[in-house]
Design a protein around this motif. Sequence first.
Motif, PDB file in Angstrom:
ATOM      1  N   CYS A 120      -6.842   3.418   4.311  1.00  0.00           N
ATOM      2  CA  CYS A 120      -6.221   3.662   3.011  1.00  0.00           C
ATOM      3  C   CYS A 120      -7.271   3.640   1.910  1.00  0.00           C
TER       4      CYS A 120
ATOM      5  N   LEU B  96       0.829  -1.212   0.000  1.00  0.00           N
ATOM      6  CA  LEU B  96       0.000   0.000   0.000  1.00  0.00           C
ATOM      7  C   LEU B  96       0.858   1.254   0.000  1.00  0.00           C
TER       8      LEU B  96
ATOM      9  N   ALA C  22      -9.212  -3.891  -2.589  1.00  0.00           N
ATOM     10  CA  ALA C  22      -9.059  -3.889  -1.134  1.00  0.00           C
ATOM     11  C   ALA C  22      -9.238  -5.290  -0.562  1.00  0.00           C
TER      12      ALA C  22
ATOM     13  N   MET D 102      -7.411   3.227  -2.121  1.00  0.00           N
ATOM     14  CA  MET D 102      -6.515   2.657  -3.125  1.00  0.00           C
ATOM     15  C   MET D 102      -6.779   3.226  -4.514  1.00  0.00           C
TER      16      MET D 102
ATOM     17  N   CYS E  57      -3.343   7.455   2.576  1.00  0.00           N
ATOM     18  CA  CYS E  57      -3.497   6.682   3.811  1.00  0.00           C
ATOM     19  C   CYS E  57      -3.323   7.607   5.004  1.00  0.00           C
TER      20      CYS E  57
ATOM     21  N   ALA F 100      -1.802   2.397  -2.723  1.00  0.00           N
ATOM     22  CA  ALA F 100      -2.801   3.305  -2.157  1.00  0.00           C
ATOM     23  C   ALA F 100      -2.719   4.668  -2.831  1.00  0.00           C
TER      24      ALA F 100
ATOM     25  N   VAL G 166      -5.977  -6.975  -0.305  1.00  0.00           N
ATOM     26  CA  VAL G 166      -5.175  -6.468   0.819  1.00  0.00           C
ATOM     27  C   VAL G 166      -5.610  -7.151   2.110  1.00  0.00           C
TER      28      VAL G 166
END
Length: 532
Positions: free
Chosen positions: A105, A75, A121, A107, A93, A90, A124
């Motif tokens: 965050c 990120l 996401a 993205m 953040c 990202a 992640v």
Amino acid sequence: MNRKLLVLPAVVGLIAPALAACGGSSGNSGGGGDAIVVGTTDRIEATKDNPAPLDPAAAYDVAAWTVLRNTFQTLLSYPRTGTDPVPEAAERCGFTDQLSETYRCSMHTGLQFSNGDPLTAADVKFSVDRMLAIHDPNGPSGLLDNVDKVETPTDSTVVFHLKAPDATFPFKLATPAASIVDSKVYPSNKVYSGTSLLGSGPYTLASFDSSDKAVFNKNPHYKGNAKLSNSKIDLRFFKSSSDMESALKAGRIDVMNRTMTPDEISGLSNGATQNINLVEAPGTEIRYLVFNTNDQTVKNPAVRKAVAQIVDRSALVRDVYARTSQPLFSMVPQGITGHTNSFFNIYGNPNVSAARSTLERAGISTPVSLALSYTTDHYGESTAKEFTELKTQLESSGLFKVTLQGVPWSGYRPAERKGEYQVYGMGWFPDFPDPDSYIGPFFGKDNFLGSAYRNDAIESQLLPQTRTVAERSTAVNSFQQIQDNIAKDVPFLPLWQGKQYLAAQSQITGTEWAMNACSELQYWELGKGVKG
């Protein structure tokens, strides 16, 4: 032969910007031409004890992290100069509360893995949940173990809820421990065995043969900060640094980095080799001894303190490393916020008489039998010579009788984790450029070493206190107290702090930016210019 010296000026803050931060991004544009051929003596092998050396959930050494840094996205990443993480996968953040317990965050949209799968996401969240679920004993899950839960309110939004305040969390999200993996490819509850990988970073791993070479191609789907100065990297594996140096001089490789011997560095520095540049940069690698505090002999702090009073670091870096490293008197090296020479302040210069008195007061008969273990193939060819020098120093005092044991890394790391060694050598490369990265991994139940040593003041008070402080320079006093506590107990004995060296053909560009502060080689910085 030209020699470039990247000087580390006196600094009060974090590592100087003359050295790229961990994962520093390039400002270059373009990229193409022939492959850059890079030599290394690092070994990355799938073994019974480490079946997935390139899975972010299991990889936790500088060789593997170099590969991950170049093939996965996180990120956040680091700019070329500076130590504050900046957005990568990202768009932005930040903490959403004053306690540093909730981190959010947003993205970029349109991100893809190298196979064309969308990166959202959900990937992640999957990657973090997977890291914590697998909890590989050799992996970096400890960096993320403060995560309580991860939420994804939208496809491009991820929210991390932490168990306790942690101002260093953005730094951790910029490490390969937070590499984003494809949830459609990676299993959720076990490692991705072998030496294949799939990421969304600057390069794809086209092939990997641990006995020969690995090939990295430019990732056409990559969207991030790194601007590639080449389209292909051939990584050649060498059994010895002398073979690697011969290949460089013969023009069979373009670059060599890890690991060169002091004699080779000296030879490249004296100007005898034409058309090869040697780049020297400040380094934050440290080497240290670990005492197994469960061992019947060294669990007595007097034994550990006596060793600390005898070891001559100056002789070690002079006679073994030809001053390509410098003496280290703390687990936090020079150039990092809060460094203090705690071991020198407490024990001073080597003093055999003081060591003898320490043992006598504790009623310990001499000579004390010690077994020193080291890895033969992980930190370079000078390690054996280093431990021979340590043996000589300790035995010359008349207070110790030392036996040496050298073990290949494939067996060394598993045995170390099982507590099979009495006193053993390790190296450490920071996860991120902050003093926490030299303290946090060594304390707590699931510490990196599997060490039995506990210090409640560090674990429960001082370290958590530093993590509440967003402005890292204001945590200096706590970090200095931590270093003093370590020096008083001596569970570890810091030995030296390394410098970084890279040698390259004169037409290779970007070498001054290729080595980051975590000793990882950033392939994207390397390009080919005009020979001269």
